[in-house]
Each structure stands twice: as C-alpha cells, then as structure tokens.
Design a protein around this motif. Structure first.
Motif, PDB file in Angstrom:
ATOM      1  N   ILE A  75       0.863  -1.173   0.000  1.00 55.52           N
ATOM      2  CA  ILE A  75       0.000   0.000   0.000  1.00 55.52           C
ATOM      3  C   ILE A  75       0.902   1.227   0.000  1.00 55.52           C
ATOM      4  CG2 ILE A  75      -1.770   1.280   1.262  1.00 55.52           C
ATOM      5  CD1 ILE A  75      -2.447  -1.581   2.524  1.00 55.52           C
ATOM      6  N   LEU A  76       0.834   1.971  -1.061  1.00 55.74           N
ATOM      7  CA  LEU A  76       1.675   3.151  -1.238  1.00 55.74           C
ATOM      8  C   LEU A  76       0.753   4.360  -1.330  1.00 55.74           C
ATOM      9  CD1 LEU A  76       4.451   4.396  -1.712  1.00 55.74           C
ATOM     10  CD2 LEU A  76       4.302   3.669  -4.095  1.00 55.74           C
ATOM     11  N   ASP A  77       0.669   5.112  -0.243  1.00 59.70           N
ATOM     12  CA  ASP A  77      -0.251   6.238  -0.112  1.00 59.70           C
ATOM     13  C   ASP A  77       0.541   7.463   0.352  1.00 59.70           C
ATOM     14  OD1 ASP A  77      -2.564   7.765   0.134  1.00 59.70           O
ATOM     15  OD2 ASP A  77      -3.118   6.901   2.066  1.00 59.70           O
ATOM     16  N   PRO A  78       1.420   7.984  -0.521  1.00 60.33           N
ATOM     17  CA  PRO A  78       2.320   9.064  -0.095  1.00 60.33           C
ATOM     18  C   PRO A  78       1.626  10.408   0.041  1.00 60.33           C
ATOM     19  CG  PRO A  78       2.593   8.655  -2.431  1.00 60.33           C
ATOM     20  CD  PRO A  78       1.623   7.609  -1.917  1.00 60.33           C
ATOM     21  N   PRO A  79       2.143  11.241   0.941  1.00 61.08           N
ATOM     22  CA  PRO A  79       1.626  12.608   1.038  1.00 61.08           C
ATOM     23  C   PRO A  79       2.123  13.436  -0.145  1.00 61.08           C
ATOM     24  CG  PRO A  79       3.488  12.342   2.508  1.00 61.08           C
ATOM     25  CD  PRO A  79       3.214  10.986   1.905  1.00 61.08           C
ATOM     26  N   VAL A  80       1.428  14.506  -0.439  1.00 60.23           N
ATOM     27  CA  VAL A  80       1.853  15.405  -1.517  1.00 60.23           C
ATOM     28  C   VAL A  80       3.121  16.141  -1.104  1.00 60.23           C
ATOM     29  CG1 VAL A  80       1.181  17.439  -2.868  1.00 60.23           C
ATOM     30  CG2 VAL A  80      -0.491  15.662  -2.376  1.00 60.23           C
ATOM     31  N   LEU A  81       3.232  16.443   0.179  1.00 59.71           N
ATOM     32  CA  LEU A  81       4.392  17.128   0.733  1.00 59.71           C
ATOM     33  C   LEU A  81       4.663  16.512   2.091  1.00 59.71           C
ATOM     34  CD1 LEU A  81       6.323  19.634   0.458  1.00 59.71           C
ATOM     35  CD2 LEU A  81       4.626  20.877   1.796  1.00 59.71           C
ATOM     36  N   GLY A  82       5.915  16.204   2.368  1.00 64.25           N
ATOM     37  CA  GLY A  82       6.223  15.605   3.656  1.00 64.25           C
ATOM     38  C   GLY A  82       7.604  15.982   4.151  1.00 64.25           C
ATOM     39  N   ARG A  83       7.774  15.867   5.467  1.00 63.59           N
ATOM     40  CA  ARG A  83       9.079  16.102   6.084  1.00 63.59           C
ATOM     41  C   ARG A  83       9.445  14.872   6.879  1.00 63.59           C
ATOM     42  NH1 ARG A  83      11.765  20.728   6.587  1.00 63.59           N
ATOM     43  NH2 ARG A  83      12.624  19.981   8.521  1.00 63.59           N
ATOM     44  N   ALA A  84      10.668  14.440   6.697  1.00 66.35           N
ATOM     45  CA  ALA A  84      11.209  13.341   7.490  1.00 66.35           C
ATOM     46  C   ALA A  84      12.704  13.534   7.576  1.00 66.35           C
ATOM     47  CB  ALA A  84      10.885  11.993   6.855  1.00 66.35           C
ATOM     48  N   ARG A  85      13.218  13.385   8.766  1.00 65.62           N
ATOM     49  CA  ARG A  85      14.667  13.522   8.985  1.00 65.62           C
ATOM     50  C   ARG A  85      15.212  14.813   8.390  1.00 65.62           C
ATOM     51  NH1 ARG A  85      16.588   7.350   9.143  1.00 65.62           N
ATOM     52  NH2 ARG A  85      14.961   6.795  10.584  1.00 65.62           N
ATOM     53  N   ASN A  86      14.547  15.904   8.700  1.00 60.92           N
ATOM     54  CA  ASN A  86      14.965  17.240   8.272  1.00 60.92           C
ATOM     55  C   ASN A  86      15.023  17.423   6.760  1.00 60.92           C
ATOM     56  OD1 ASN A  86      15.223  18.120  10.948  1.00 60.92           O
ATOM     57  ND2 ASN A  86      17.256  17.202  11.085  1.00 60.92           N
ATOM     58  N   LYS A  87      14.285  16.617   6.026  1.00 61.32           N
ATOM     59  CA  LYS A  87      14.203  16.762   4.581  1.00 61.32           C
ATOM     60  C   LYS A  87      12.757  17.010   4.211  1.00 61.32           C
ATOM     61  CE  LYS A  87      17.529  14.051   2.203  1.00 61.32           C
ATOM     62  NZ  LYS A  87      17.821  12.781   1.538  1.00 61.32           N
ATOM     63  N   THR A  88      12.551  17.962   3.332  1.00 66.98           N
ATOM     64  CA  THR A  88      11.224  18.185   2.788  1.00 66.98           C
ATOM     65  C   THR A  88      11.176  17.508   1.431  1.00 66.98           C
ATOM     66  OG1 THR A  88      11.000  20.281   3.950  1.00 66.98           O
ATOM     67  CG2 THR A  88       9.543  19.915   2.068  1.00 66.98           C
ATOM     68  N   ARG A  89      10.138  16.711   1.223  1.00 66.46           N
ATOM     69  CA  ARG A  89      10.000  15.974  -0.031  1.00 66.46           C
ATOM     70  C   ARG A  89       8.645  16.293  -0.638  1.00 66.46           C
ATOM     71  NH1 ARG A  89      12.564  10.964   2.763  1.00 66.46           N
ATOM     72  NH2 ARG A  89      14.637  10.994   1.847  1.00 66.46           N
ATOM     73  N   THR A  90       8.627  16.355  -1.968  1.00 65.92           N
ATOM     74  CA  THR A  90       7.364  16.554  -2.662  1.00 65.92           C
ATOM     75  C   THR A  90       7.063  15.303  -3.475  1.00 65.92           C
ATOM     76  OG1 THR A  90       8.307  17.517  -4.658  1.00 65.92           O
ATOM     77  CG2 THR A  90       7.781  19.045  -2.856  1.00 65.92           C
ATOM     78  N   LEU A  91       5.788  15.042  -3.634  1.00 63.15           N
ATOM     79  CA  LEU A  91       5.364  13.886  -4.404  1.00 63.15           C
ATOM     80  C   LEU A  91       5.873  13.982  -5.838  1.00 63.15           C
ATOM     81  CD1 LEU A  91       3.777  11.261  -4.541  1.00 63.15           C
ATOM     82  CD2 LEU A  91       1.751  12.613  -5.081  1.00 63.15           C
ATOM     83  N   ALA A  92       5.836  15.179  -6.398  1.00 61.68           N
ATOM     84  CA  ALA A  92       6.300  15.360  -7.776  1.00 61.68           C
ATOM     85  C   ALA A  92       7.750  14.904  -7.944  1.00 61.68           C
ATOM     86  CB  ALA A  92       6.153  16.821  -8.193  1.00 61.68           C
ATOM     87  N   GLU A  93       8.587  15.163  -6.957  1.00 58.58           N
ATOM     88  CA  GLU A  93      10.006  14.778  -7.014  1.00 58.58           C
ATOM     89  C   GLU A  93      10.211  13.290  -6.751  1.00 58.58           C
ATOM     90  OE1 GLU A  93      11.741  18.954  -5.162  1.00 58.58           O
ATOM     91  OE2 GLU A  93      11.456  17.221  -3.875  1.00 58.58           O
ATOM     92  N   GLU A  94       9.331  12.681  -5.996  1.00 61.18           N
ATOM     93  CA  GLU A  94       9.555  11.333  -5.497  1.00 61.18           C
ATOM     94  C   GLU A  94       8.712  10.247  -6.152  1.00 61.18           C
ATOM     95  OE1 GLU A  94      11.801  10.535  -3.187  1.00 61.18           O
ATOM     96  OE2 GLU A  94      12.445  12.592  -2.840  1.00 61.18           O
TER      97      GLU A  94
END
Length: 179
Positions: A75-94
C-alpha cells in the motif's frame, strides 16, 4: 502486507481485519504509529502480531529492495508534501522512485495499491509512471482497477466547480497486479 506512509494505519487495520497474517506499517511519525497500534486494539486485533517501524519510507524501501523483501500487498499512499529527517520531499520529485521501489517489493502475483492525493497528477500520468517503472524493472504491471472519490463522499456544486475547477478529482487510486 506492507503499508507505507501508514499514518494512523487505517489500511493496516483493514488489512488485518481482512485476514492478513502480518501487516508491516511504516511511517516516520512514532506518534502516528502509536495511534495505529491503538486503532488495532480498538478493532479487536493484537498489534503485537504485526510490525511497526518509525522509519523514513525511502530508507526502509532501499533496505527492503536490497534484501529482496517481497509482500503480497503493498500500500503506497504518499503525502503530496512531507518532512522526514529534516528533509522536505514533494510527491512530484519522489513519485517515480516510490513507484519503482513499491513495484520492486511487491511479490509476483501480488498487488500494489497506489493512492495519490494530488490535483497536479493525472490518472494518465500515474498509469504512465507505473508502466514505465515496471518496464525498467522488467516486471509486469496490470492496472486492474482505477478509483477516485465516490460521489457520495465529495458532493460538488456545479457553479463552484465551473468557477474553481472540481477539487473532487484530487484522489486517484490504482490497483495494480504485479508479476
């Protein structure tokens, strides 16, 4: 079952209620996973029969791919924008990388449930990412079903939709058979 970006583990609870013998829930938030365990208990399930990892999904998937871990349902239900371990990630990039890793850890004959909550990602684009990443991995991926928000869950007004665009189309879910 592997539930990525598990948050409070609604998918995990439903998988266990549906008969999954072991559900592995991954989320960077320990607090969310504690709530997930509480949700399992409230549903009459033993959370100790399942696995809980407060981990960055990307890091966890990298290790799982290296080990050759496989799951019958991912089940892969990623957020559109997220922060983990001091990194901000966007769904578009990932998105491409996440889909590739999700496909890589789905067992032959298994299912990848891919759910995206983003207005700027079309179903066509989502299908293209799945097809491309499966081809790169030398795997077969067949979209069995395509889902969105049910009409009863997201009523819209024609006037607002014409003025603003229909915000009800932000959810896209693909159920993908993997071989």
């Amino acid at each position: 079952v592997l539930n990525l970006f598990a948050h409070t583990c609604a998918f995990s609870v439903h998988a266990a209620l549906g008969g999954a013998t072991r559900v592995t829930s991954i989320d960077s938030s320990k607090k969310a996973l504690r709530r997930g365990r509480e949700n399992m208990e409230a549903s009459g399930l033993d959370p100790n029969r399942h696995r809980w990892f407060p981990d960055d999904v990307h890091t966890h998937l990298e290790r799982a791919v290296r080990r050759g871990d496989r799951y019958g349902l991912v089940i892969l239900d990623p957020p559109v924008l997220g922060r983990a371990r001091n990194k901000t990630r966007t769904l578009a990039e990932e998105l491409d990388r996440l889909v590739a890793q999700g496909l890589a850890v789905t067992a032959d004959g298994g299912t990848l449930l891919l759910s995206v909550h983003a207005l700027d990602v079309s179903v066509r684009a989502l299908r293209a990412v799945v097809a491309n990443e499966a081809r790169v991995l030398g795997r077969r991926a067949v979209v069995h079903e395509e889902l969105g928000l049910p009409a009863w869950d997201h009523p819209t007004r024609a006037e607002r939709d014409a003025a603003e665009g229909d915000r009800g189309h932000y959810l896209k879910t693909l159920i993908v058979g993997v071989g």
